[in-house]
Design a protein around this motif. Sequence first.
Motif, PDB file in Angstrom:
ATOM      1  N   GLY A  40     -91.801   9.402  12.907  1.00  0.00           N
ATOM      2  CA  GLY A  40     -91.244   8.504  11.903  1.00  0.00           C
ATOM      3  C   GLY A  40     -90.278   9.228  10.994  1.00  0.00           C
ATOM      4  O   GLY A  40     -90.378  10.441  10.801  1.00  0.00           O
ATOM      5  N   ASP A 371     -92.271   0.175  17.828  1.00  0.00           N
ATOM      6  CA  ASP A 371     -91.116   0.315  16.932  1.00  0.00           C
ATOM      7  C   ASP A 371     -91.424   1.064  15.646  1.00  0.00           C
ATOM      8  O   ASP A 371     -90.552   1.241  14.805  1.00  0.00           O
ATOM      9  CB  ASP A 371     -90.506  -1.050  16.619  1.00  0.00           C
ATOM     10  N   SER A 372     -92.672   1.510  15.463  1.00  0.00           N
ATOM     11  CA  SER A 372     -93.024   2.319  14.297  1.00  0.00           C
ATOM     12  C   SER A 372     -94.265   3.139  14.629  1.00  0.00           C
ATOM     13  O   SER A 372     -95.044   2.761  15.521  1.00  0.00           O
ATOM     14  CB  SER A 372     -93.295   1.434  13.075  1.00  0.00           C
TER      15      SER A 372
END
Length: 435
Positions: A40, A371-372
């Motif tokens: 991240g 997506d994260s």
Amino acid sequence: MTTPDRTVPPQVYDIPTLTRPVAERFTLANDIDVVMLNSGDRELTRVTIVANGGLVEAPVRGAAVIMPDLAREGTALMTGSEIADALEFSGAECRSICHTHHNSTSLVGPTSKVEAMLPVLTDIIARPSFPSETLAPIADRAAAKIELQLKRVEFLASRELNKLLYGADHPAARFSSPENIRMTSREDIVEWHRLMTSPASMTLFVAGRVPDSLLASIEQNIGNITALGDGVPIDYTPYTPSPSTEPVKVDRAAALQSAIAAGLTSISRLDDDYIPLRLAVIALGGYFGSRLMLNIREDKGLTYGISAVLAGGKEGSVMKIATECDNRLVPVVIDEIKREMRRLQDPSTFTADEIDRMRRYLVSNLASMVDSPFAVMDTYENVLYAGTPEDYFERQQQHVRSFTAESLAETARRYLDPDNLRIAIAGDLAKIEQK
């Protein structure tokens, strides 16, 4: 500045093959297994501790319901107010959830603040004081929530369907009445916490930014949790559905609408056919363009919404359909549900557009899972919660990109027999049965 030509639809691009980041695994000194994803571009971190034992395993169900909230009301070192102030000052959040077979507590916030809050998280998990003065207000809130639910037809129908699908005496069908919640004692909660607190039956999930200093703090705090009990064996008692397919009806006089809850039991999540079955259920009622939505809502206008979901674990799975409609339309809606289940068994009823729309929906849904860092870690947590294989994400992607009308129909013929539906109805019976 150019004006876009709104008569031409935007180009739709295919999502390429998705890759799920690989998490690191290791074990703390006290035998707590760790699943960690250090990734991240934001200084955010989530730390989640999961212990075996949930609503199914709790000897006193009220203890499982109340304990997550009561544990944050004070520890051996801090009062509930001090915990709340520390969380607010740090911009962090602490959440506790009692699942079907597990109990989780998460701390999420800025990386530097999460590190500073780890001792508090550890105390909430290992050394809560369960103050007597806050037990009654928390129990009252939980009981009041159930009292409110008991006035809603969708809850009444769902509760009856659970008995039909799991078996009236199955732990998963147990109901926490307001009276049971209020009768839960502090001793019940302390004993449930003692049983659950065993590092050997705990798993730690860490996602987001993970500097070396945070790892050291995890070892110093969570790595020093000691066992209070032997851990809770998970109860995977198989479901024993009601032998009768006669609808069960709950009268809610003067209800403006009726709730219909229908479902059937099926294969374990470990079965090779589980993912194909999930796709068939999604085609039936799992997204806005599903068969049930297009027919019962869009075409006939019988309901505002209708859904079908598949929930599975090691002990089996249940497919549930839920909707609400005008009391007098209940028989019509049930007939249409069964009709769509039968249509699903015929591959000729699928159009190329339907297959394409469903595939794009499913691929985009898979994309949201990677997506994260937190979304990715959710997939790893699901391995523990639902017993899915480690490569479940990859298996899903393979099936999503390769299913056909024939494969959906064949799966529906094997597992989605409308004649096996168990049905529960809650509403104004006088109007439902009105000819």
